[in-house]
Design a protein around this motif. Structure first.
Motif, mmCIF file in Angstrom:
data_model
loop_
_atom_site.group_PDB
_atom_site.id
_atom_site.type_symbol
_atom_site.label_atom_id
_atom_site.label_comp_id
_atom_site.label_asym_id
_atom_site.label_seq_id
_atom_site.Cartn_x
_atom_site.Cartn_y
_atom_site.Cartn_z
ATOM 1 N N ASP A 28 19.313 -13.198 -36.463
ATOM 2 C CA ASP A 28 19.254 -12.630 -35.249
ATOM 3 C C ASP A 28 20.535 -12.558 -34.888
ATOM 4 O OD1 ASP A 28 16.812 -11.192 -35.682
ATOM 5 O OD2 ASP A 28 15.372 -12.843 -34.799
ATOM 6 N N ASP A 29 20.968 -13.987 -34.518
ATOM 7 C CA ASP A 29 22.275 -14.151 -33.844
ATOM 8 C C ASP A 29 23.272 -13.381 -34.788
ATOM 9 O OD1 ASP A 29 21.377 -15.893 -31.888
ATOM 10 O OD2 ASP A 29 21.300 -17.739 -33.160
ATOM 11 N N LEU A 30 23.297 -13.426 -36.075
ATOM 12 C CA LEU A 30 24.255 -12.862 -36.856
ATOM 13 C C LEU A 30 24.220 -11.333 -36.583
ATOM 14 C CD1 LEU A 30 26.239 -13.153 -39.088
ATOM 15 C CD2 LEU A 30 24.609 -12.994 -40.747
ATOM 16 N N TYR A 31 23.010 -10.807 -36.662
ATOM 17 C CA TYR A 31 22.819 -9.383 -36.582
ATOM 18 C C TYR A 31 23.796 -8.935 -35.177
ATOM 19 C CZ TYR A 31 20.415 -5.039 -35.759
ATOM 20 O OH TYR A 31 20.327 -3.644 -35.936
ATOM 21 N N ALA A 32 23.504 -9.762 -34.121
ATOM 22 C CA ALA A 32 23.950 -9.463 -32.748
ATOM 23 C C ALA A 32 25.458 -9.982 -32.728
ATOM 24 C CB ALA A 32 23.419 -10.465 -31.626
ATOM 25 N N ALA A 33 26.116 -10.625 -33.596
ATOM 26 C CA ALA A 33 27.386 -10.899 -33.555
ATOM 27 C C ALA A 33 28.205 -9.824 -33.770
ATOM 28 C CB ALA A 33 27.793 -12.119 -34.689
ATOM 29 N N ALA A 34 29.628 -9.846 -33.136
ATOM 30 C CA ALA A 34 30.509 -8.986 -33.214
ATOM 31 C C ALA A 34 30.672 -8.606 -34.839
ATOM 32 C CB ALA A 34 31.966 -9.568 -32.753
ATOM 33 N N ASP A 113 33.310 -15.929 -44.748
ATOM 34 C CA ASP A 113 32.627 -15.154 -43.880
ATOM 35 C C ASP A 113 31.653 -14.499 -44.397
ATOM 36 O OD1 ASP A 113 34.810 -16.195 -42.090
ATOM 37 O OD2 ASP A 113 35.771 -14.181 -41.890
ATOM 38 N N VAL A 114 30.692 -14.308 -43.733
ATOM 39 C CA VAL A 114 29.351 -13.732 -44.281
ATOM 40 C C VAL A 114 29.104 -12.586 -43.108
ATOM 41 C CG1 VAL A 114 28.632 -15.359 -45.651
ATOM 42 C CG2 VAL A 114 27.552 -15.156 -43.155
ATOM 43 N N LYS A 115 28.451 -11.295 -43.641
ATOM 44 C CA LYS A 115 28.031 -10.023 -42.842
ATOM 45 C C LYS A 115 26.512 -10.068 -43.124
ATOM 46 C CE LYS A 115 29.404 -5.700 -41.679
ATOM 47 N NZ LYS A 115 30.560 -4.629 -41.508
ATOM 48 N N PHE A 116 25.881 -9.518 -41.918
ATOM 49 C CA PHE A 116 24.421 -9.209 -42.041
ATOM 50 C C PHE A 116 24.330 -8.203 -42.981
ATOM 51 C CE2 PHE A 116 21.185 -6.456 -40.738
ATOM 52 C CZ PHE A 116 19.972 -7.546 -40.564
ATOM 53 N N LEU A 117 23.302 -8.135 -43.799
ATOM 54 C CA LEU A 117 22.902 -7.050 -44.814
ATOM 55 C C LEU A 117 21.585 -6.582 -44.361
ATOM 56 C CD1 LEU A 117 23.941 -7.297 -48.474
ATOM 57 C CD2 LEU A 117 24.888 -5.768 -46.895
ATOM 58 N N GLU A 118 20.600 -7.414 -44.415
ATOM 59 C CA GLU A 118 19.096 -6.950 -44.168
ATOM 60 C C GLU A 118 18.387 -7.915 -43.802
ATOM 61 O OE1 GLU A 118 18.060 -5.165 -47.876
ATOM 62 O OE2 GLU A 118 15.827 -5.686 -47.689
ATOM 63 N N LYS A 119 17.463 -7.629 -43.065
ATOM 64 C CA LYS A 119 16.380 -8.682 -42.582
ATOM 65 C C LYS A 119 14.849 -8.307 -43.268
ATOM 66 C CE LYS A 119 14.125 -10.626 -38.341
ATOM 67 N NZ LYS A 119 14.061 -10.759 -37.010
ATOM 68 N N PHE A 120 14.281 -9.297 -43.717
ATOM 69 C CA PHE A 120 13.002 -9.030 -44.439
ATOM 70 C C PHE A 120 12.130 -8.424 -43.405
ATOM 71 C CE2 PHE A 120 14.428 -12.085 -47.943
ATOM 72 C CZ PHE A 120 15.130 -11.259 -48.601
ATOM 73 N N THR A 121 11.016 -7.679 -44.054
ATOM 74 C CA THR A 121 9.950 -7.211 -42.966
ATOM 75 C C THR A 121 9.109 -8.442 -43.013
ATOM 76 O OG1 THR A 121 9.076 -6.395 -45.231
ATOM 77 C CG2 THR A 121 9.831 -4.794 -43.763
#
Length: 167
Positions: A28-34, A113-121
DNA sequence: GCCAACGTTGGC
DNA sequence: GCCAACGTTGGC
């Protein structure tokens, strides 16, 4: 219930898993990151370093694992968006990950560097993954496995993504 | 909080 | 080069 039909593919054919303590940096921190992007700094293990410096390629898909969590779980997918480069936190004496033996001309430690793709249900709990026969050889599930950046087989990746998308 | 497993350090 | 001591990881 619409399911995403496609399993994300790495162009290189390689898949990985990274561990993070959610109290330190959760998905969730990654989701919220710039840019939903972060640098994967602070890894101080040579095997994980070699993976990030030499093997992880742009577009590689990476499982995101919450360690030291209750319960520990695979929670989603991220993507490599920048290949290995020196971990600058090793150069900063005020940083908790400072390492005086890493010099700017000959860096010891690397990051990607990594970027958010998907959070599992559904978060996939470690205990559940241990019950899946086709995952028995996963590095994550081996006894005493502490490696924080580790390889995942393509079939293991596909199995986990399918499980994570079930509701 | 406990402790097994692991990686690293450093004396010899 | 060996290996004991130490620090860390991370599940339980």
């Amino acid at each position: 219930m619409a399911k995403k039909s496609k399993i994300p593919q790495s162009k290189s054919g390689n898949y990985w898993l990274v561990k993070s303590e959610p109290d330190v940096f959760s998905i969730d921190d990654l989701y919220a990151a710039a840019d939903q992007t972060t640098h994967w700094d602070g890894v101080r293990n040579y095997q994980a370093r070699n993976t990030m410096r030499d093997l992880m390629k742009g577009g590689d898909k990476v499982l995101y694992y919450h360690s030291n969590a209750q319960p520990p779980s695979v929670v989603g997918i991220v993507e490599v968006v920048r290949e290995g480069y020196p971990d600058h936190t090793a150069f900063d004496p005020k940083d908790p990950h400072f390492d005086p033996k890493s010099k700017k001309v000959t860096p010891t430690w690397y990051m990607v560097d990594v970027k958010f793709l998907e959070k599992f249900t559904t978060p996939l709990e470690l205990g559940l993954l241990r019950t899946v026969e086709s995952l028995a050889k996963m590095v994550l599930l081996q006894k005493g496995s502490r490696l924080s950046v580790q390889p995942v087989q393509p079939d293991e990746f596909a199995t986990i993504v399918s499980m994570g998308r079930e509701s």
